[in-house]
Design a protein around this motif. Structure first.
Motif, PDB file in Angstrom:
ATOM      1  N   PHE A 157      24.841  28.436  34.719  1.00 56.86           N
ATOM      2  CA  PHE A 157      23.893  28.127  35.781  1.00 56.86           C
ATOM      3  C   PHE A 157      24.640  27.943  37.090  1.00 56.86           C
ATOM      4  CE2 PHE A 157      21.308  26.624  32.123  1.00 56.86           C
ATOM      5  CZ  PHE A 157      20.190  27.408  32.351  1.00 56.86           C
ATOM      6  N   SER A 158      23.965  28.315  38.193  1.00 58.09           N
ATOM      7  CA  SER A 158      24.636  28.240  39.477  1.00 58.09           C
ATOM      8  C   SER A 158      23.627  27.856  40.549  1.00 58.09           C
ATOM      9  CB  SER A 158      25.333  29.573  39.786  1.00 58.09           C
ATOM     10  OG  SER A 158      26.303  29.396  40.777  1.00 58.09           O
ATOM     11  N   HIS A 159      23.857  28.317  41.781  1.00 55.92           N
ATOM     12  CA  HIS A 159      23.038  27.897  42.916  1.00 55.92           C
ATOM     13  C   HIS A 159      22.505  29.127  43.652  1.00 55.92           C
ATOM     14  CE1 HIS A 159      24.327  23.682  42.562  1.00 55.92           C
ATOM     15  NE2 HIS A 159      25.470  24.214  42.161  1.00 55.92           N
ATOM     16  N   PRO A 160      21.194  29.348  43.643  1.00 53.80           N
ATOM     17  CA  PRO A 160      20.625  30.487  44.366  1.00 53.80           C
ATOM     18  C   PRO A 160      21.020  30.447  45.838  1.00 53.80           C
ATOM     19  CG  PRO A 160      18.974  29.520  42.906  1.00 53.80           C
ATOM     20  CD  PRO A 160      20.152  28.598  42.900  1.00 53.80           C
ATOM     21  N   PRO A 161      21.526  31.549  46.382  1.00 48.51           N
ATOM     22  CA  PRO A 161      21.967  31.550  47.772  1.00 48.51           C
ATOM     23  C   PRO A 161      20.828  31.488  48.782  1.00 48.51           C
ATOM     24  CG  PRO A 161      22.219  33.725  46.800  1.00 48.51           C
ATOM     25  CD  PRO A 161      21.854  32.808  45.692  1.00 48.51           C
ATOM     26  N   SER A 162      19.618  31.890  48.392  1.00 48.02           N
ATOM     27  CA  SER A 162      18.472  31.836  49.292  1.00 48.02           C
ATOM     28  C   SER A 162      17.930  30.413  49.358  1.00 48.02           C
ATOM     29  CB  SER A 162      17.363  32.773  48.807  1.00 48.02           C
ATOM     30  OG  SER A 162      16.139  32.476  49.439  1.00 48.02           O
ATOM     31  N   PRO A 163      17.909  29.778  50.532  1.00 46.23           N
ATOM     32  CA  PRO A 163      17.375  28.410  50.633  1.00 46.23           C
ATOM     33  C   PRO A 163      15.928  28.309  50.154  1.00 46.23           C
ATOM     34  CG  PRO A 163      18.602  28.966  52.615  1.00 46.23           C
ATOM     35  CD  PRO A 163      18.480  30.242  51.815  1.00 46.23           C
ATOM     36  N   ALA A 164      15.122  29.311  50.469  1.00 46.99           N
ATOM     37  CA  ALA A 164      13.713  29.265  50.072  1.00 46.99           C
ATOM     38  C   ALA A 164      13.576  29.323  48.559  1.00 46.99           C
ATOM     39  CB  ALA A 164      12.947  30.416  50.722  1.00 46.99           C
ATOM     40  N   PHE A 165      14.277  30.274  47.934  1.00 45.93           N
ATOM     41  CA  PHE A 165      14.195  30.384  46.474  1.00 45.93           C
ATOM     42  C   PHE A 165      14.827  29.163  45.810  1.00 45.93           C
ATOM     43  CE2 PHE A 165      15.625  31.733  42.272  1.00 45.93           C
ATOM     44  CZ  PHE A 165      14.439  32.229  41.759  1.00 45.93           C
ATOM     45  N   PHE A 226      18.446  35.966  40.755  1.00 44.87           N
ATOM     46  CA  PHE A 226      18.499  35.465  42.136  1.00 44.87           C
ATOM     47  C   PHE A 226      19.513  34.326  42.314  1.00 44.87           C
ATOM     48  CE2 PHE A 226      14.179  37.055  41.376  1.00 44.87           C
ATOM     49  CZ  PHE A 226      14.115  38.064  42.332  1.00 44.87           C
ATOM     50  N   GLY A 227      20.467  34.216  41.397  1.00 44.42           N
ATOM     51  CA  GLY A 227      21.490  33.197  41.518  1.00 44.42           C
ATOM     52  C   GLY A 227      21.219  31.941  40.710  1.00 44.42           C
ATOM     53  N   ILE A 228      20.129  31.919  39.944  1.00 47.18           N
ATOM     54  CA  ILE A 228      19.931  30.809  39.005  1.00 47.18           C
ATOM     55  C   ILE A 228      21.120  30.738  38.060  1.00 47.18           C
ATOM     56  CG2 ILE A 228      18.544  30.050  37.025  1.00 47.18           C
ATOM     57  CD1 ILE A 228      16.091  31.101  38.469  1.00 47.18           C
ATOM     58  N   VAL A 229      21.612  31.916  37.697  1.00 46.57           N
ATOM     59  CA  VAL A 229      22.773  32.058  36.814  1.00 46.57           C
ATOM     60  C   VAL A 229      23.774  32.981  37.501  1.00 46.57           C
ATOM     61  CG1 VAL A 229      23.517  33.135  34.632  1.00 46.57           C
ATOM     62  CG2 VAL A 229      21.544  31.605  34.674  1.00 46.57           C
ATOM     63  N   ALA A 230      25.055  32.727  37.289  1.00 48.39           N
ATOM     64  CA  ALA A 230      26.099  33.622  37.787  1.00 48.39           C
ATOM     65  C   ALA A 230      27.015  34.021  36.638  1.00 48.39           C
ATOM     66  CB  ALA A 230      26.912  32.960  38.903  1.00 48.39           C
ATOM     67  N   LEU A 231      27.419  35.272  36.662  1.00 49.40           N
ATOM     68  CA  LEU A 231      28.314  35.831  35.651  1.00 49.40           C
ATOM     69  C   LEU A 231      29.684  36.018  36.296  1.00 49.40           C
ATOM     70  CD1 LEU A 231      27.672  36.778  32.700  1.00 49.40           C
ATOM     71  CD2 LEU A 231      27.537  39.083  33.606  1.00 49.40           C
ATOM     72  N   HIS A 232      30.650  35.212  35.877  1.00 51.70           N
ATOM     73  CA  HIS A 232      32.022  35.291  36.408  1.00 51.70           C
ATOM     74  C   HIS A 232      32.909  36.023  35.418  1.00 51.70           C
ATOM     75  CE1 HIS A 232      30.569  32.193  39.149  1.00 51.70           C
ATOM     76  NE2 HIS A 232      31.701  32.252  39.822  1.00 51.70           N
ATOM     77  N   ARG A 233      33.777  36.897  35.919  1.00 49.14           N
ATOM     78  CA  ARG A 233      34.691  37.671  35.061  1.00 49.14           C
ATOM     79  C   ARG A 233      36.108  37.568  35.590  1.00 49.14           C
ATOM     80  NH1 ARG A 233      31.579  43.375  34.851  1.00 49.14           N
ATOM     81  NH2 ARG A 233      31.101  42.786  36.998  1.00 49.14           N
ATOM     82  N   GLY A 234      37.065  37.753  34.694  1.00 45.89           N
ATOM     83  CA  GLY A 234      38.456  37.760  35.087  1.00 45.89           C
ATOM     84  C   GLY A 234      39.318  38.403  34.007  1.00 45.89           C
ATOM     85  N   ILE A 235      40.589  38.629  34.330  1.00 47.80           N
ATOM     86  CA  ILE A 235      41.556  39.256  33.427  1.00 47.80           C
ATOM     87  C   ILE A 235      42.780  38.367  33.348  1.00 47.80           C
ATOM     88  CG2 ILE A 235      43.030  41.277  33.025  1.00 47.80           C
ATOM     89  CD1 ILE A 235      40.114  41.954  32.715  1.00 47.80           C
ATOM     90  N   ARG A 236      43.316  38.179  32.130  1.00 46.84           N
ATOM     91  CA  ARG A 236      44.591  37.500  32.019  1.00 46.84           C
ATOM     92  C   ARG A 236      45.684  38.498  32.415  1.00 46.84           C
ATOM     93  NH1 ARG A 236      47.850  34.245  27.175  1.00 46.84           N
ATOM     94  NH2 ARG A 236      49.809  34.254  28.351  1.00 46.84           N
ATOM     95  N   PRO A 237      46.492  38.148  33.388  1.00 46.55           N
ATOM     96  CA  PRO A 237      47.506  39.105  33.853  1.00 46.55           C
ATOM     97  C   PRO A 237      48.517  39.444  32.766  1.00 46.55           C
ATOM     98  CG  PRO A 237      47.883  36.926  34.813  1.00 46.55           C
ATOM     99  CD  PRO A 237      46.568  36.877  34.132  1.00 46.55           C
ATOM    100  N   THR A 238      49.014  40.663  32.786  1.00 48.89           N
ATOM    101  CA  THR A 238      50.085  41.066  31.875  1.00 48.89           C
ATOM    102  C   THR A 238      51.390  40.510  32.442  1.00 48.89           C
ATOM    103  OG1 THR A 238      50.287  43.141  33.090  1.00 48.89           O
ATOM    104  CG2 THR A 238      48.922  43.154  31.112  1.00 48.89           C
ATOM    105  N   GLU A 239      52.189  39.946  31.567  1.00 45.41           N
ATOM    106  CA  GLU A 239      53.384  39.215  32.014  1.00 45.41           C
ATOM    107  C   GLU A 239      54.641  39.844  31.489  1.00 45.41           C
ATOM    108  OE1 GLU A 239      50.952  34.951  31.934  1.00 45.41           O
ATOM    109  OE2 GLU A 239      52.179  35.597  30.229  1.00 45.41           O
TER     110      GLU A 239
END
Length: 239
Positions: A157-165, A226-239
């Motif tokens: 869950f996250s924060h909708p960027p639109s103030p109205a929504f 509409f930003g109710i939920v956000a999907l974050h992605r990332g990669i573990r760097p190769t070392e």
């Protein structure tokens, strides 16, 4: 701190949070479907596509609850580990899905995972990170158990960027959700806490920064519903 032993609070004491989820385990998925107006299915599909599991991979689904999210990964042929801190959730998951050959259930603390370094090709966590008392430590633990080049997907869950929504969303959470929760949930107090935890949770750029600070590369996010939920992605760097 709440005086009700059946209700967690924003202190996020692990035993209180775990106990709260133990109590709602049996009706948890049905309640979520009602309170999200059916959007929970769309969020699972988006998470599945982002994780993109492949046959033979090992996938960790942390905060898996009863395993509903984990079951989405099973048809790919990946070996899926459904992990959750709540003993009640794990028991309910095993009762429902214990006969699935490429799915196993493990009780696990997100801040001290019982897995080897680099054990998983992908790790994912849906609607659980904000319930951890030290989410940045959990992000570091997820990095530790992911192989170099492996991927993370956090659906939260996250924060909708639109103030109205966002105003409409807050009205729903503050006024409508508690009434519905009393009707369909086995512990309406638990959903009061969940509403508070959503309001208190940081916004999308802040979570992205936490992920980068925890050692994840190529961090990006996109909004769902509409930003109710956000999907974050990332990669573990190769070392």
């Amino acid at each position: 701190m709440s005086s009700d032993p059946n209700r967690a609070d924003l202190g996020k004491d692990p035993q209180r949070v775990s106990g709260m989820f133990d109590q709602v385990a049996a009706a948890y998925d049905r309640t979520n479907a009602v309170l999200s107006l059916g959007n929970d299915r769309l969020w699972r599909v988006a998470t599945l596509r982002a994780v993109a599991p492949q046959r033979g991979e090992r996938i960790l689904d942390l905060a898996a609850g009863t395993g509903t999210s984990s079951m989405a990964f099973v048809p790919s042929g990946a070996h899926v580990v459904a992990a959750d801190f709540s003993r009640g959730m794990i028991a309910e998951g095993r009762r429902r899905h214990g006969d699935v050959p490429n799915l196993e259930f493990v009780q696990a603390d997100a801040t001290d995972l019982p897995f080897a370094d680099g054990e998983f090709d992908a790790v994912t966590m849906s609607f659980g990170l904000r319930n951890v008392n030290d989410p940045r430590r959990a992000l570091r633990e997820l990095r530790r158990v992911t192989r170099p080049g492996g991927r993370i997907v956090v659906c939260e869950f996250s924060h909708p960027p639109s103030p109205a929504f966002n105003g409409l969303y807050r009205f729903y959470n503050d006024r409508v959700l508690p009434i519905v929760a009393k009707t369909v949930s086995s512990n309406a107090e638990a959903y009061d806490y969940l509403n508070e935890s959503i309001r208190d949770w940081p916004d999308q750029p802040t979570l992205a920064r936490w992920m980068r600070d925890s050692g994840w590369d190529d961090v990006a996010y996109r909004n769902l519903s509409f930003g109710i939920v956000a999907l974050h992605r990332g990669i573990r760097p190769t070392e």
